[in-house]
Design an enzyme around this catalytic site. Structure first.
Site, PDB file in Angstrom:
ATOM      1  N   GLY A  90       0.830  -1.206   0.000  1.00 53.85           N
ATOM      2  CA  GLY A  90       0.000   0.000   0.000  1.00 53.85           C
ATOM      3  C   GLY A  90       0.856   1.244   0.000  1.00 53.85           C
ATOM      4  O   GLY A  90       2.087   1.199   0.032  1.00 53.85           O
ATOM      5  N   GLY A  92       2.656   3.468   1.558  1.00 57.41           N
ATOM      6  CA  GLY A  92       3.258   3.589   2.880  1.00 57.41           C
ATOM      7  C   GLY A  92       3.824   4.959   3.174  1.00 57.41           C
ATOM      8  O   GLY A  92       4.118   5.279   4.328  1.00 57.41           O
ATOM      9  N   ARG A  93       4.019   5.771   2.156  1.00 57.12           N
ATOM     10  CA  ARG A  93       4.512   7.135   2.373  1.00 57.12           C
ATOM     11  C   ARG A  93       3.973   8.089   1.312  1.00 57.12           C
ATOM     12  O   ARG A  93       4.607   9.081   0.974  1.00 57.12           O
ATOM     13  CB  ARG A  93       6.042   7.165   2.359  1.00 57.12           C
ATOM     14  N   ASP A 124       8.868   5.134   8.485  1.00 59.40           N
ATOM     15  CA  ASP A 124       8.572   6.483   8.974  1.00 59.40           C
ATOM     16  C   ASP A 124       7.686   7.281   8.026  1.00 59.40           C
ATOM     17  O   ASP A 124       7.251   8.384   8.362  1.00 59.40           O
ATOM     18  CB  ASP A 124       9.865   7.254   9.256  1.00 59.40           C
ATOM     19  N   ARG A 175       3.994  13.839  -7.358  1.00 61.47           N
ATOM     20  CA  ARG A 175       3.894  13.048  -8.576  1.00 61.47           C
ATOM     21  C   ARG A 175       2.521  13.245  -9.223  1.00 61.47           C
ATOM     22  O   ARG A 175       1.514  13.432  -8.536  1.00 61.47           O
ATOM     23  CB  ARG A 175       4.092  11.553  -8.266  1.00 61.47           C
ATOM     24  N   ARG A 182      -1.947  -0.202  -9.811  1.00 61.86           N
ATOM     25  CA  ARG A 182      -0.823  -1.052 -10.155  1.00 61.86           C
ATOM     26  C   ARG A 182      -1.288  -2.486 -10.397  1.00 61.86           C
ATOM     27  O   ARG A 182      -2.413  -2.854 -10.056  1.00 61.86           O
ATOM     28  CB  ARG A 182       0.181  -1.065  -8.978  1.00 61.86           C
ATOM     29  N   ASP A 251       4.080  -4.487  -7.601  1.00 67.25           N
ATOM     30  CA  ASP A 251       3.470  -3.287  -7.019  1.00 67.25           C
ATOM     31  C   ASP A 251       4.066  -2.021  -7.613  1.00 67.25           C
ATOM     32  O   ASP A 251       3.579  -0.919  -7.325  1.00 67.25           O
ATOM     33  CB  ASP A 251       3.611  -3.284  -5.492  1.00 67.25           C
ATOM     34  N   ASN A 252       5.108  -2.158  -8.451  1.00 70.73           N
ATOM     35  CA  ASN A 252       5.695  -1.008  -9.136  1.00 70.73           C
ATOM     36  C   ASN A 252       5.377  -0.996 -10.623  1.00 70.73           C
ATOM     37  O   ASN A 252       6.033  -0.291 -11.395  1.00 70.73           O
ATOM     38  CB  ASN A 252       7.218  -1.001  -8.956  1.00 70.73           C
ATOM     39  N   ASP A 261       7.361   4.598 -10.003  1.00 71.23           N
ATOM     40  CA  ASP A 261       8.198   4.382  -8.822  1.00 71.23           C
ATOM     41  C   ASP A 261       9.680   4.323  -9.166  1.00 71.23           C
ATOM     42  O   ASP A 261      10.253   3.257  -9.371  1.00 71.23           O
ATOM     43  CB  ASP A 261       7.776   3.115  -8.062  1.00 71.23           C
TER      44      ASP A 261
END
Length: 492
Positions: A90, A92-93, A124, A175, A182, A251-252, A261
């Site tokens: 997912g 994540g950032r 993070d 972006r 994806r 996933d990319n 990505d």
């Protein structure tokens, strides 16, 4: 033209059921500042270039100020990473703000590095200046090369510390893409046996982006064929410009056939088909020569996710073999033919192209300069080897270069194309400037020292990669000695 306050937002993805995402706002970034922006990307969403200079601009694209009408969310997906099922992943950032309709097209705006989400997996949620500059520059460079790609509006930095291998500073890259769906978005629902959600997602993609598939006897089979064709065309373009993605996990992989990505990517310097641009890729799964095969593998993963919708047991394989394989092969031959100055495809061209890549593999000339310098030569051998110096000087074994040039000229003679016409055509497809790792690293080091002018110089140069630019000629050089130890990894 619209301002930051008057951009007209929609968010079609947010109209999907809540299971597809989590709504949440970006985490504020302390004292953000603008590192770089792309006027060309701003134009895609109808944003006036003067807006880039406003003090509110870095606040908005750090995620500190929300534009009216935006609906921030993070999407869920799954995927295979290095060939192994990774389960739920997912954004994540990344935070999707919404969609801007401009010039008849929709562009989703996504902030990458804007803080933790439920999909951060103990990370993070931040991006660092180094990786953000790399993604910004390569997104815009690939677009200028004519390679389908997501775009990058800007990089916003902050002195907030972020720990990777060392302590670095935080950044957010904005972006743009019609969609960030994806292959792994479909794998997510198939792995959970969620037939309704799988169908909803496929219908969303078809109705929003590929309405012609709806007219087919089996729209889902048509969708897979469309993705197969576009993915084949995309990877052929990668190979033709010497681009290596570095982490072609499912996933990319974009369902729209875009380059998605930018992490440990690289452009080929001295040619080596086995080159691995990702230091984390210990087994070379994503080497230059492996990319076409991995595209094929990833499509099978997508096909298995769509199999229940397609229905016929053998239809998935047929859809991929009849779409991806010819799309890649035909486009690769056509593009390399153009790079070699061939106006049309003749019998024997595949063998000649194979011989050309065998020459490159044996002697390792610089990939970009080989094709660019070839375009300077005459179709006639001339009386002196000095006329062929732009190409011969790339080889230690000059005799090998001469032998190949004899074959090349014999092939050109089959068309009798005027030199000036051929040379202009070659210059239009063979870039003089690509984002070599040493160029990105130079810009990053300057930016880390507080000087963003080199990032802008690289962006400006790579926005016109085929035009000779004396003021930026330093960016046409092969890697300097100091760059020999550069390595990029999944943290890049």
């Amino acid at each position: 033209m619209p301002t930051l306050e008057t951009l007209a937002f929609d968010n079609a993805f947010a109209r999907l059921p809540p299971a597809f995402y989590t709504r949440l706002e970006p985490e504020p970034l302390p004292e953000p500042y603008l590192v770089a922006a792309s006027p060309a990307a701003a134009a895609l969403i109808g944003l006036d270039a003067t807006e880039l200079a406003r003090p509110e601009f870095p606040q908005v694209f750090a995620g500190n100020l929300l534009m009216p009408g935006s609906e921030p969310l993070a999407a869920v997906y799954s995927g295979h990473q290095f060939g192994v099922w990774a389960g739920q992943l997912g954004d994540g950032r990344a935070h999707l703000l919404g969609e801007i309709a401009a010039a008849g097209s929709g562009w989703e705006i996504q902030l990458k590095g804007a803080g933790q989400t439920p999909y951060s997996r103990f990370a993070d949620g931040r991006a660092v200046l180094r990786s953000s500059i790399r993604e910004f520059l390569c997104s815009e460079a690939m677009a200028a090369l004519g390679v389908p790609t997501t775009r990058a509006l800007c990089v916003v930095g902050s002195n907030a510390p972020v720990r990777r291998e060392t302590v670095e500073t935080a950044a957010v890259v904005t972006r743009l893409a019609p969609s960030f769906v994806r292959f792994g978005s479909f794998e997510h629902w198939a792995a959970r046996n969620k037939a309704a959600e799988l169908r909803q997602l496929a219908d969303y993609v078809i109705d929003r982006f590929r309405p012609a598939c709806r007219e087919a006897a089996n729209p889902y089979d048509a969708l897979l064929r469309d993705v197969g064709r576009r993915t084949g065309e995309l990877i052929a373009r990668w190979q033709a410009v010497g681009f290596m993605h570095g982490v072609m996990n499912t996933d990319n992989m974009s369902i729209l056939g875009l380059t998605l990505d930018y992490g440990p990517f690289g452009f080929m310097d001295a040619f080596d088909a086995g080159h691995i641009c990702n230091h984390s890729d210990e087994r070379g799964r994503y080497s230059y020569r492996a990319q076409p095969q991995i595209g094929h593998w990833n499509l099978y993963a997508l096909g298995q996710a769509l199999a229940s919708l397609i229905g016929e047991p053998d239809a998935v394989q047929a859809a991929i073999e009849e779409s991806y394989v010819p799309a890649f092969e035909d486009n690769f031959i056509a593009q390399i033919g153009s790079k070699l100055g061939l106006a049309r495809r003749l019998p024997g061209d595949e063998d000649f192209i194979g011989d050309t890549f065998a020459l490159l593999q044996r002697h390792h000339p610089d990939f970009t300069l080989f094709f660019r310098n070839l375009g300077q030569l005459s179709a006639s051998a001339g009386d002196s080897p000095a006329a062929d110096a732009p190409l011969r000087d790339l080889f230690i074994d000059r005799e090998a270069a001469d032998a190949w040039l004899t074959l090349w000229r014999a092939r050109l003679a089959a068309e009798a194309r005027p030199d000036a016409e051929r040379q202009a055509a070659m210059d239009a497809v063979n870039p003089r400037y690509v984002l070599r790792n040493w160029i990105a690293e130079s810009a990053i080091r300057a930016a880390q020292a507080g000087d963003f002018s080199e990032v802008e110089a690289v962006r400006a140069c790579l926005s016109e990669p085929f035009r000779l630019q004396p003021e930026h000629e330093r960016f046409a050089a092969p890697p300097p000695d100091w760059a020999a130890g550069l390595a990029v990894s999944c943290s890049s």
